[in-house]
Design a protein around this motif. Structure first.
Motif, PDB file in Angstrom:
ATOM      1  N   SER A 133       0.537  -0.986  -0.118  1.00 51.59           N
ATOM      2  CA  SER A 133       0.211   0.115  -0.121  1.00 51.59           C
ATOM      3  C   SER A 133       1.186   1.192   0.127  1.00 51.59           C
ATOM      4  N   CYS A 134       0.387   2.112  -0.406  1.00 46.03           N
ATOM      5  CA  CYS A 134       1.009   3.665  -1.082  1.00 46.03           C
ATOM      6  C   CYS A 134       0.964   4.304   0.375  1.00 46.03           C
ATOM      7  N   ASN A 135       2.290   4.657   1.021  1.00 47.23           N
ATOM      8  CA  ASN A 135       2.039   5.695   2.204  1.00 47.23           C
ATOM      9  C   ASN A 135       2.488   6.732   2.083  1.00 47.23           C
ATOM     10  N   GLY A 136       2.117   7.268   0.902  1.00 42.74           N
ATOM     11  CA  GLY A 136       2.635   9.332   1.194  1.00 42.74           C
ATOM     12  C   GLY A 136       4.393   8.877   0.775  1.00 42.74           C
ATOM     13  N   CYS A 137       5.284   8.391   0.355  1.00 40.96           N
ATOM     14  CA  CYS A 137       6.750   8.303   0.317  1.00 40.96           C
ATOM     15  C   CYS A 137       6.862   9.469  -0.071  1.00 40.96           C
ATOM     16  N   GLY A 138       6.509   9.546  -1.115  1.00 42.78           N
ATOM     17  CA  GLY A 138       6.296  10.797  -2.498  1.00 42.78           C
ATOM     18  C   GLY A 138       7.780  10.210  -3.497  1.00 42.78           C
ATOM     19  N   VAL A 139       8.364   9.223  -3.473  1.00 42.54           N
ATOM     20  CA  VAL A 139       9.600   9.095  -3.801  1.00 42.54           C
ATOM     21  C   VAL A 139       9.245   9.025  -5.464  1.00 42.54           C
ATOM     22  N   ARG A 168      -8.567   7.262 -10.364  1.00 45.06           N
ATOM     23  CA  ARG A 168      -8.831   5.935 -11.841  1.00 45.06           C
ATOM     24  C   ARG A 168      -6.718   6.422 -12.258  1.00 45.06           C
ATOM     25  N   TRP A 169      -6.980   7.457 -12.990  1.00 48.46           N
ATOM     26  CA  TRP A 169      -6.091   7.572 -13.322  1.00 48.46           C
ATOM     27  C   TRP A 169      -4.621   7.441 -13.228  1.00 48.46           C
ATOM     28  N   GLY A 222      -4.594   4.059  -5.116  1.00 43.27           N
ATOM     29  CA  GLY A 222      -5.355   2.824  -3.885  1.00 43.27           C
ATOM     30  C   GLY A 222      -4.239   1.656  -4.694  1.00 43.27           C
ATOM     31  N   ILE A 223      -3.757   1.312  -5.687  1.00 45.03           N
ATOM     32  CA  ILE A 223      -3.077  -0.128  -5.889  1.00 45.03           C
ATOM     33  C   ILE A 223      -2.477  -0.804  -5.408  1.00 45.03           C
ATOM     34  N   GLY A 224      -1.602   0.132  -5.103  1.00 44.36           N
ATOM     35  CA  GLY A 224      -0.210  -0.465  -4.206  1.00 44.36           C
ATOM     36  C   GLY A 224       0.845   0.217  -5.005  1.00 44.36           C
TER      37      GLY A 224
END
Length: 115
Positions: free
Chosen positions: A25-31, A93-94, A98-100
């Motif tokens: 899951s995305c955690n907002g790291c921004g990389v 969606r674009w 939430g996909i990972g």
């Protein structure tokens, strides 16, 4: 055997969470967005390389967010601002929100000398 990608230096907020493994899951790291914009971000940033102009840091959340999702009126050109709600809803969606994590970059942390 493919050549390894060239090392690139990107500035990440010191409080950003560590990059998750690919597929988690995305955690907002921004990389991912600090390296290069996604196709939607490329349209907003008007470039294909470098940090996405739509990326926003949130002190309250301690993570990065896509401005098209969190602050669409701030990142859209003036002519598109009346469509900010519609565009923001579709942006999930674009950008595959939430996909990972789909960023396979390896992150090495460099700490600046405090001398």
């Amino acid at each position: 055997m493919p050549e390894p990608a060239a090392a690139r230096l990107i500035a990440i907020h010191p409080a950003a969470p560590p990059k998750p493994a690919w597929g988690q899951s995305c955690n907002g790291c921004g990389v991912c967005c600090l390296q290069e914009p996604c196709p939607v971000g490329a349209l907003l940033s008007l470039r294909r390389h470098g940090a996405c102009d739509a990326l926003r840091w949130s002190d309250a959340a301690g993570r990065y967010h896509c401005g098209l999702l969190s602050q669409p009126a701030d990142v859209l050109p003036r002519a598109l601002r009346p469509l900010s709600g519609w565009l923001s809803r579709r942006a999930h969606r674009w950008i595959a929100a939430g996909i990972g994590c789909d960023c396979d970059s390896v992150v090495e942390v460099e700490v600046e000398d405090q001398d």
